[in-house]
Design an enzyme around this catalytic site. Sequence first.
Site, PDB file in Angstrom:
ATOM      1  N   ASN A   1      43.890  47.927  37.018  1.00 53.08           N
ATOM      2  CA  ASN A   1      44.443  48.535  38.229  1.00 53.08           C
ATOM      3  C   ASN A   1      43.330  48.989  39.176  1.00 53.08           C
ATOM      4  O   ASN A   1      43.465  49.981  39.880  1.00 53.08           O
ATOM      5  CB  ASN A   1      45.331  49.735  37.831  1.00 53.08           C
ATOM      6  CG  ASN A   1      46.176  50.237  38.976  1.00 53.08           C
ATOM      7  OD1 ASN A   1      46.839  49.471  39.650  1.00 53.08           O
ATOM      8  ND2 ASN A   1      46.123  51.537  39.218  1.00 53.08           N
TER       9      ASN A   1
ATOM     10  N   ASN B   1      46.435  41.653  34.433  1.00 48.87           N
ATOM     11  CA  ASN B   1      46.287  42.183  35.790  1.00 48.87           C
ATOM     12  C   ASN B   1      47.585  42.842  36.251  1.00 48.87           C
ATOM     13  O   ASN B   1      48.670  42.325  35.987  1.00 48.87           O
ATOM     14  CB  ASN B   1      45.930  41.055  36.770  1.00 48.87           C
ATOM     15  CG  ASN B   1      44.570  40.460  36.501  1.00 48.87           C
ATOM     16  OD1 ASN B   1      43.712  41.077  35.876  1.00 48.87           O
ATOM     17  ND2 ASN B   1      44.354  39.240  36.967  1.00 48.87           N
TER      18      ASN B   1
ATOM     19  N   LYS C   1      48.635  36.966  45.136  1.00 46.00           N
ATOM     20  CA  LYS C   1      47.306  36.949  45.748  1.00 46.00           C
ATOM     21  C   LYS C   1      47.370  36.825  47.263  1.00 46.00           C
ATOM     22  O   LYS C   1      46.388  37.124  47.948  1.00 46.00           O
ATOM     23  CB  LYS C   1      46.478  35.789  45.182  1.00 46.00           C
ATOM     24  CG  LYS C   1      46.262  35.854  43.671  1.00 46.00           C
ATOM     25  CD  LYS C   1      45.497  37.093  43.262  1.00 46.00           C
ATOM     26  CE  LYS C   1      45.208  37.109  41.775  1.00 46.00           C
ATOM     27  NZ  LYS C   1      44.626  38.406  41.324  1.00 46.00           N
TER      28      LYS C   1
END
Length: 477
Positions: A77, A212, A361
């Site tokens: 994070n 992630n 992304k």
Amino acid sequence: MPGNWGAFEAKMKQANCSEAAIGAFKQNYDQLVAGVTGLVPEADIDPAKDLPRLDAMEKANGDVQGLLSATAVLKLNGGLGTSMGLEKAKSLLEVKDGKTFLDLIAEQVKHMRKEYNSNVKFVLMNSFSTSHDTKEFLSKNHADLLKEPYIELMQNMSPKVDASTLEPASYPEDTSMEWCPPGHGDIYPSLLGSGMLDKLINDGIKYLFVSNSDNLGATLDLQLLHYFANSGKAFVMEVCERTAADKKGGHLAVRKSDGKFMLRESAMCPDADKSLFEDISKHQFFNTNNLWVNLPMLKETLTTSNGVLPLPLIKNKKTVNPRDSSTTPVFQLETAMGSAIECFDAAGAVVVPRTRFAPVKTTGDLFVLRSDVYKITPAATVEATVPVVPLVKLDDKWYKLVDQMQNLVPRNPSLKDAKSLTVKGPVRFGDGVVIKGEVALESEGPMPVTVQSVTYESGSHKVAAPAEEPAPVKAYA
């Protein structure tokens, strides 16, 4: 160039960096000074083959509750999402139905605890850029999690290196800019140096699942946990099959010299081998950054390697003030956590479906996620409602940043019957827009054109300006 390790060591000690952080940085710095290129020719590796597949594994059985009680979930994070124009932790971005990444992650953990009556541990690895905002958000929305003993693992800081002298970079105007994040490979020295690794092990935690925070496909999968717990392996990486769209990215390989798995990124490939690097029929798998780590085995490996995993160096050249190109050029030394696959004698990889690799992304990814292509399940996971997720390409000039996209997309169009959508120019999406098949929309000029209550079938469509133009929208330079 000989370098000056003593100056870096003194600087890091003055900043109260842990011995583990100092040791990890020294390894990176030594590689920099030695001029290590990290190049891996094709002749030194074999393709990864005959990997186990998640879809062929047996279902989790036995003591699921016991397995979960020995498991921790760690989410990376530390990122701000600056490429999308964000200035806070990326996990605080609203992704769907009013919920942020962090909301969904927290709700997934809580659901699994309730479903299996097991207190699976939850860790957020924050950076000095995300810690405050993340804890403030949790205090308002998930205050119960904020009270837990393992909720925050702080990423270390690394000194920036003056590119011409290899001395510590200096920037008196703002000394915080003399430091940078060391990449997610820092998870290992952070766990060790903070004492969290020992605390987790002493608390009976054997298995750590790492992923992630922006990858909503990376859930704690019981089938994978069962496989990992019974594999006897120290480290298992989830990989996906490469497609033509992935050929420029890194791949998994097997090193001939010792038979260990390794990751080869594009920067590690000699120019003469680029065609083989991009051959997806030969090198078939890429790293999803979903990793499974056996904590007692990690501790043993760190102990035998003097507290430092020998990870390959990633050297990024920037300026000490990244917003001012006239300031001193520097190297930022980083490592990647997936590279640790080559550090363990007992490491493996598992082929997983693409649904476990769904990172956000770009604003195009967010555009699809917010549409009817995805739904939030009662377990707080995000699932596709269609067999194949449509490919969306938004015009970077008008949609690159999140606030730009949100200005132009007050209502998400229906994409469940779409194969692809390409948008050129400032098209503003109003109510009732439906996309079917392969659609291209184009609006010319700097004025946004609103579309609403319309269905677009396959083909290219010029979007006409309305009678009364809305205010201009700022383009991304």
